[in-house]
Design a protein around this motif. Structure first.
Motif, PDB file in Angstrom:
ATOM      1  N   TRP A  91       0.831  -1.198   0.000  1.00  0.00           N
ATOM      2  CA  TRP A  91       0.000   0.000   0.000  1.00  0.00           C
ATOM      3  C   TRP A  91       0.869   1.253   0.000  1.00  0.00           C
ATOM      4  CZ3 TRP A  91      -0.338   4.044   3.436  1.00  0.00           C
ATOM      5  CH2 TRP A  91      -1.353   4.959   3.185  1.00  0.00           C
ATOM      6  N   LEU A  92       1.953   1.238   0.763  1.00  0.00           N
ATOM      7  CA  LEU A  92       2.841   2.394   0.817  1.00  0.00           C
ATOM      8  C   LEU A  92       3.500   2.643  -0.536  1.00  0.00           C
ATOM      9  CD1 LEU A  92       4.024   4.577   2.631  1.00  0.00           C
ATOM     10  CD2 LEU A  92       5.841   3.004   3.216  1.00  0.00           C
ATOM     11  N   LEU A  93       3.945   1.586  -1.198  1.00  0.00           N
ATOM     12  CA  LEU A  93       4.538   1.751  -2.527  1.00  0.00           C
ATOM     13  C   LEU A  93       3.520   2.285  -3.523  1.00  0.00           C
ATOM     14  CD1 LEU A  93       6.672  -1.499  -2.789  1.00  0.00           C
ATOM     15  CD2 LEU A  93       7.504   0.840  -2.529  1.00  0.00           C
ATOM     16  N   LEU A  94       2.328   1.739  -3.501  1.00  0.00           N
ATOM     17  CA  LEU A  94       1.287   2.175  -4.425  1.00  0.00           C
ATOM     18  C   LEU A  94       0.878   3.619  -4.158  1.00  0.00           C
ATOM     19  CD1 LEU A  94      -0.651   1.287  -6.696  1.00  0.00           C
ATOM     20  CD2 LEU A  94      -2.262   0.672  -4.903  1.00  0.00           C
ATOM     21  N   ALA A  95       0.694   3.970  -2.894  1.00  0.00           N
ATOM     22  CA  ALA A  95       0.293   5.333  -2.556  1.00  0.00           C
ATOM     23  C   ALA A  95       1.368   6.349  -2.936  1.00  0.00           C
ATOM     24  CB  ALA A  95      -0.015   5.430  -1.061  1.00  0.00           C
ATOM     25  N   THR A  96       2.626   5.989  -2.756  1.00  0.00           N
ATOM     26  CA  THR A  96       3.715   6.903  -3.124  1.00  0.00           C
ATOM     27  C   THR A  96       3.766   7.098  -4.629  1.00  0.00           C
ATOM     28  OG1 THR A  96       4.959   6.162  -1.207  1.00  0.00           O
ATOM     29  CG2 THR A  96       6.179   7.330  -2.892  1.00  0.00           C
ATOM     30  N   ARG A  97       3.592   6.035  -5.388  1.00  0.00           N
ATOM     31  CA  ARG A  97       3.621   6.143  -6.849  1.00  0.00           C
ATOM     32  C   ARG A  97       2.444   6.974  -7.355  1.00  0.00           C
ATOM     33  NH1 ARG A  97       6.307   7.340 -10.877  1.00  0.00           N
ATOM     34  NH2 ARG A  97       5.555   6.472 -12.813  1.00  0.00           N
ATOM     35  N   VAL A  98       1.271   6.763  -6.787  1.00  0.00           N
ATOM     36  CA  VAL A  98       0.102   7.551  -7.194  1.00  0.00           C
ATOM     37  C   VAL A  98       0.309   9.016  -6.844  1.00  0.00           C
ATOM     38  CG1 VAL A  98      -2.344   7.939  -6.681  1.00  0.00           C
ATOM     39  CG2 VAL A  98      -1.524   5.641  -7.143  1.00  0.00           C
ATOM     40  N   ARG A  99       0.909   9.286  -5.674  1.00  0.00           N
ATOM     41  CA  ARG A  99       1.168  10.674  -5.284  1.00  0.00           C
ATOM     42  C   ARG A  99       2.150  11.336  -6.241  1.00  0.00           C
ATOM     43  NH1 ARG A  99       4.529  13.001  -1.168  1.00  0.00           N
ATOM     44  NH2 ARG A  99       5.329  10.917  -0.798  1.00  0.00           N
ATOM     45  N   GLU A 100       3.178  10.592  -6.667  1.00  0.00           N
ATOM     46  CA  GLU A 100       4.114  11.127  -7.653  1.00  0.00           C
ATOM     47  C   GLU A 100       3.415  11.435  -8.973  1.00  0.00           C
ATOM     48  OE1 GLU A 100       7.227   8.314  -8.204  1.00  0.00           O
ATOM     49  OE2 GLU A 100       8.589   9.391  -6.886  1.00  0.00           O
ATOM     50  N   GLN A 101       2.587  10.513  -9.446  1.00  0.00           N
ATOM     51  CA  GLN A 101       1.896  10.726 -10.717  1.00  0.00           C
ATOM     52  C   GLN A 101       0.944  11.913 -10.645  1.00  0.00           C
ATOM     53  OE1 GLN A 101       0.131   6.905 -11.468  1.00  0.00           O
ATOM     54  NE2 GLN A 101       1.953   6.145 -12.539  1.00  0.00           N
ATOM     55  N   ARG A 102       0.259  12.068  -9.530  1.00  0.00           N
ATOM     56  CA  ARG A 102      -0.646  13.215  -9.383  1.00  0.00           C
ATOM     57  C   ARG A 102       0.116  14.531  -9.366  1.00  0.00           C
ATOM     58  NH1 ARG A 102      -5.066  11.283  -4.896  1.00  0.00           N
ATOM     59  NH2 ARG A 102      -6.179   9.831  -6.261  1.00  0.00           N
ATOM     60  N   ALA A 103       1.275  14.556  -8.716  1.00  0.00           N
ATOM     61  CA  ALA A 103       2.074  15.773  -8.676  1.00  0.00           C
ATOM     62  C   ALA A 103       2.570  16.142 -10.073  1.00  0.00           C
ATOM     63  CB  ALA A 103       3.248  15.609  -7.722  1.00  0.00           C
ATOM     64  N   VAL A 104       3.005  15.145 -10.839  1.00  0.00           N
ATOM     65  CA  VAL A 104       3.460  15.409 -12.207  1.00  0.00           C
ATOM     66  C   VAL A 104       2.290  15.900 -13.057  1.00  0.00           C
ATOM     67  CG1 VAL A 104       4.335  14.323 -14.309  1.00  0.00           C
ATOM     68  CG2 VAL A 104       5.417  13.851 -12.127  1.00  0.00           C
ATOM     69  N   ALA A 105       1.127  15.270 -12.897  1.00  0.00           N
ATOM     70  CA  ALA A 105      -0.041  15.694 -13.673  1.00  0.00           C
ATOM     71  C   ALA A 105      -0.471  17.107 -13.285  1.00  0.00           C
ATOM     72  CB  ALA A 105      -1.185  14.712 -13.458  1.00  0.00           C
ATOM     73  N   ARG A 106      -0.406  17.429 -12.004  1.00  0.00           N
ATOM     74  CA  ARG A 106      -0.775  18.762 -11.554  1.00  0.00           C
ATOM     75  C   ARG A 106       0.180  19.812 -12.105  1.00  0.00           C
ATOM     76  NH1 ARG A 106       0.145  18.538  -6.194  1.00  0.00           N
ATOM     77  NH2 ARG A 106      -1.427  16.924  -6.035  1.00  0.00           N
ATOM     78  N   LEU A 107       1.479  19.490 -12.113  1.00  0.00           N
ATOM     79  CA  LEU A 107       2.457  20.435 -12.648  1.00  0.00           C
ATOM     80  C   LEU A 107       2.317  20.607 -14.155  1.00  0.00           C
ATOM     81  CD1 LEU A 107       5.640  19.533 -10.609  1.00  0.00           C
ATOM     82  CD2 LEU A 107       4.282  21.607 -10.448  1.00  0.00           C
ATOM     83  N   SER A 108       2.062  19.516 -14.850  1.00  0.00           N
ATOM     84  CA  SER A 108       1.933  19.626 -16.301  1.00  0.00           C
ATOM     85  C   SER A 108       0.638  20.332 -16.685  1.00  0.00           C
ATOM     86  CB  SER A 108       2.000  18.252 -16.951  1.00  0.00           C
ATOM     87  OG  SER A 108       0.885  17.485 -16.582  1.00  0.00           O
ATOM     88  N   ALA A 109      -0.423  20.168 -15.903  1.00  0.00           N
ATOM     89  CA  ALA A 109      -1.681  20.852 -16.193  1.00  0.00           C
ATOM     90  C   ALA A 109      -1.558  22.339 -15.907  1.00  0.00           C
ATOM     91  CB  ALA A 109      -2.810  20.256 -15.361  1.00  0.00           C
ATOM     92  N   GLY A 110      -0.744  22.684 -14.929  1.00  0.00           N
ATOM     93  CA  GLY A 110      -0.546  24.086 -14.592  1.00  0.00           C
ATOM     94  C   GLY A 110       0.461  24.773 -15.486  1.00  0.00           C
ATOM     95  N   GLY A 111       1.140  24.025 -16.309  1.00  0.00           N
ATOM     96  CA  GLY A 111       2.121  24.612 -17.215  1.00  0.00           C
ATOM     97  C   GLY A 111       3.466  24.856 -16.570  1.00  0.00           C
ATOM     98  N   ALA A 112       3.702  24.344 -15.379  1.00  0.00           N
ATOM     99  CA  ALA A 112       4.968  24.591 -14.692  1.00  0.00           C
ATOM    100  C   ALA A 112       6.078  23.697 -15.218  1.00  0.00           C
ATOM    101  CB  ALA A 112       4.802  24.370 -13.194  1.00  0.00           C
ATOM    102  N   ALA A 113       5.735  22.546 -15.759  1.00  0.00           N
ATOM    103  CA  ALA A 113       6.751  21.628 -16.273  1.00  0.00           C
ATOM    104  C   ALA A 113       6.890  21.831 -17.776  1.00  0.00           C
ATOM    105  CB  ALA A 113       6.373  20.191 -15.962  1.00  0.00           C
ATOM    106  N   LYS A 114       8.048  22.213 -18.199  1.00  0.00           N
ATOM    107  CA  LYS A 114       8.277  22.466 -19.627  1.00  0.00           C
ATOM    108  C   LYS A 114       8.540  21.172 -20.375  1.00  0.00           C
ATOM    109  CE  LYS A 114       8.340  26.980 -19.101  1.00  0.00           C
ATOM    110  NZ  LYS A 114       7.170  27.322 -18.385  1.00  0.00           N
ATOM    111  N   ASP A 115       9.411  20.345 -19.825  1.00  0.00           N
ATOM    112  CA  ASP A 115       9.786  19.112 -20.502  1.00  0.00           C
ATOM    113  C   ASP A 115       9.439  17.934 -19.599  1.00  0.00           C
ATOM    114  OD1 ASP A 115      12.916  17.626 -21.614  1.00  0.00           O
ATOM    115  OD2 ASP A 115      10.850  17.260 -22.225  1.00  0.00           O
ATOM    116  N   MET A 116       8.466  17.130 -19.995  1.00  0.00           N
ATOM    117  CA  MET A 116       8.030  16.016 -19.158  1.00  0.00           C
ATOM    118  C   MET A 116       8.903  14.780 -19.363  1.00  0.00           C
ATOM    119  SD  MET A 116       5.819  17.196 -17.268  1.00  0.00           S
ATOM    120  CE  MET A 116       5.395  15.691 -16.452  1.00  0.00           C
ATOM    121  N   ALA A 117       9.891  14.824 -20.220  1.00  0.00           N
ATOM    122  CA  ALA A 117      10.771  13.679 -20.428  1.00  0.00           C
ATOM    123  C   ALA A 117      11.631  13.434 -19.199  1.00  0.00           C
ATOM    124  CB  ALA A 117      11.640  13.893 -21.651  1.00  0.00           C
ATOM    125  N   ASP A 118      11.947  14.483 -18.469  1.00  0.00           N
ATOM    126  CA  ASP A 118      12.767  14.350 -17.267  1.00  0.00           C
ATOM    127  C   ASP A 118      11.893  14.616 -16.047  1.00  0.00           C
ATOM    128  OD1 ASP A 118      14.980  13.945 -15.730  1.00  0.00           O
ATOM    129  OD2 ASP A 118      15.762  15.973 -15.999  1.00  0.00           O
TER     130      ASP A 118
END
Length: 95
Positions: free
Chosen positions: A31-58
């Motif tokens: 559960w801890l591994l899954l929750a951490t991975r989901v939290r990472e994915q949500r943070a990346v999605a939030r940043l990309s939706a807000g336009g803060a992340a220029k290059d999502m390759a890194d």
């Protein structure tokens, strides 16, 4: 159920008790591994939706240092929990 009955069950079936503990550690670690991975994915999605992340390759450079340390800690703790679960399960076969 009294504490004496629980202790008697523990002494009567030690392998099952260890397997139950291994199951608990396995579920908690996964559960801890899954929750951490989901939290990472949500943070990346939030940043990309807000336009803060220029290059999502890194993706690694998107997070700040404290967030990366916390994620690494959670991943390590999750993997240690899974390893402990495996060791307890193997150990219960020797009883």
């Amino acid at each position: 159920m009294s504490l004496q009955v629980l202790w008697a069950v523990l002494l009567a079936h030690p392998a099952q008790s260890l397997n139950a503990l291994a199951l608990f550690f396995g579920l908690a670690g996964s559960w801890l591994l899954l929750a951490t991975r989901v939290r990472e994915q949500r943070a990346v999605a939030r940043l990309s939706a807000g336009g803060a992340a220029k290059d999502m390759a890194d993706e690694v450079c998107v997070f700040d240092a404290p967030t990366q340390r916390l994620n690494r800690f959670f991943f390590r703790f999750g993997f240690v929990s899974l390893a402990m679960s495996l060791a307890l399960s193997w150990g219960s076969t020797q009883l």
